[in-house]
Design an enzyme around this catalytic site. Sequence first.
Site, short mmCIF file in Angstrom:
data_model
loop_
_atom_site.label_atom_id
_atom_site.label_comp_id
_atom_site.label_asym_id
_atom_site.label_seq_id
_atom_site.Cartn_x
_atom_site.Cartn_y
_atom_site.Cartn_z
N LYS A 288 -51.80 -10.67 -26.24
CA LYS A 288 -52.36 -9.59 -25.44
C LYS A 288 -52.53 -10.08 -24.00
CE LYS A 288 -56.38 -6.47 -25.59
NZ LYS A 288 -57.68 -6.23 -26.29
N HIS B 58 -54.15 -8.36 -21.56
CA HIS B 58 -55.28 -7.75 -20.87
C HIS B 58 -56.54 -7.97 -21.72
CE1 HIS B 58 -53.79 -4.73 -23.71
NE2 HIS B 58 -55.02 -4.26 -23.75
#
Length: 230
Positions: free
Chosen positions: A113, A115
Amino acid sequence: MAVDGKQQQQHDARLAQDFVAFAIEAGVLRFGEFKTKAGRLSPYFFNAGLFNDGARIARLAEFYAARLIDSGLEFDMIFGPAYKGIPLGATVAAELARRGRNVPFAYNRKEAKDHGEGGSLVGAPLAGRVLIVDDVMSAGTAVRESIATIRAAGATPHAVAIALDRQEQATENGQDVPHSAVQYVRDQLGMAVVAIASLSDLLAYLDERAGEELRAHRASVQAYRERYGA
């Protein structure tokens, strides 16, 4: 009261056969003709993804927790590899906590991921002796990937818990090898492997507890074991 070795073996055999019965009833363990990843035609198929409602996965977690507690295995946390290992790790951790043994758990994403908190790991920080919880072990690829993830985080890949040990030869580079993936993890990687049930338990169930319709599959399962058993 202390339990002697024979009583423990009988208890383990009952638990394993109860699990086989549960898997058949849930439609997770089926008989027929199924092509494996290795290209073999197997007379049985085990698809843990079909433990797909609350009652089934809760019962599955009970079997994992019972086997782990009976084994006496010591570990500090649980890791569930994506994807099937994610719900398994979470529900086994919850069931162990219900039984008085609360341990952290974590799992990974297939893609990191970029973010929020970022990274590929979710849950508790990987630390100490880590138990990997998954459904089956075919080639051992998923376990090796989990081991690399755990080591990269500075923790120790300690053991693996699976639902079914197929007890069959693994394949490497498209060729059969004499050992199973479970034997490889135990003997070459030095990690304990705890399985709820094995192919031997399935054959024992077909011998001792199955009805006539299911018992008819025993010969083909035995023949498969004789051809590909490890």
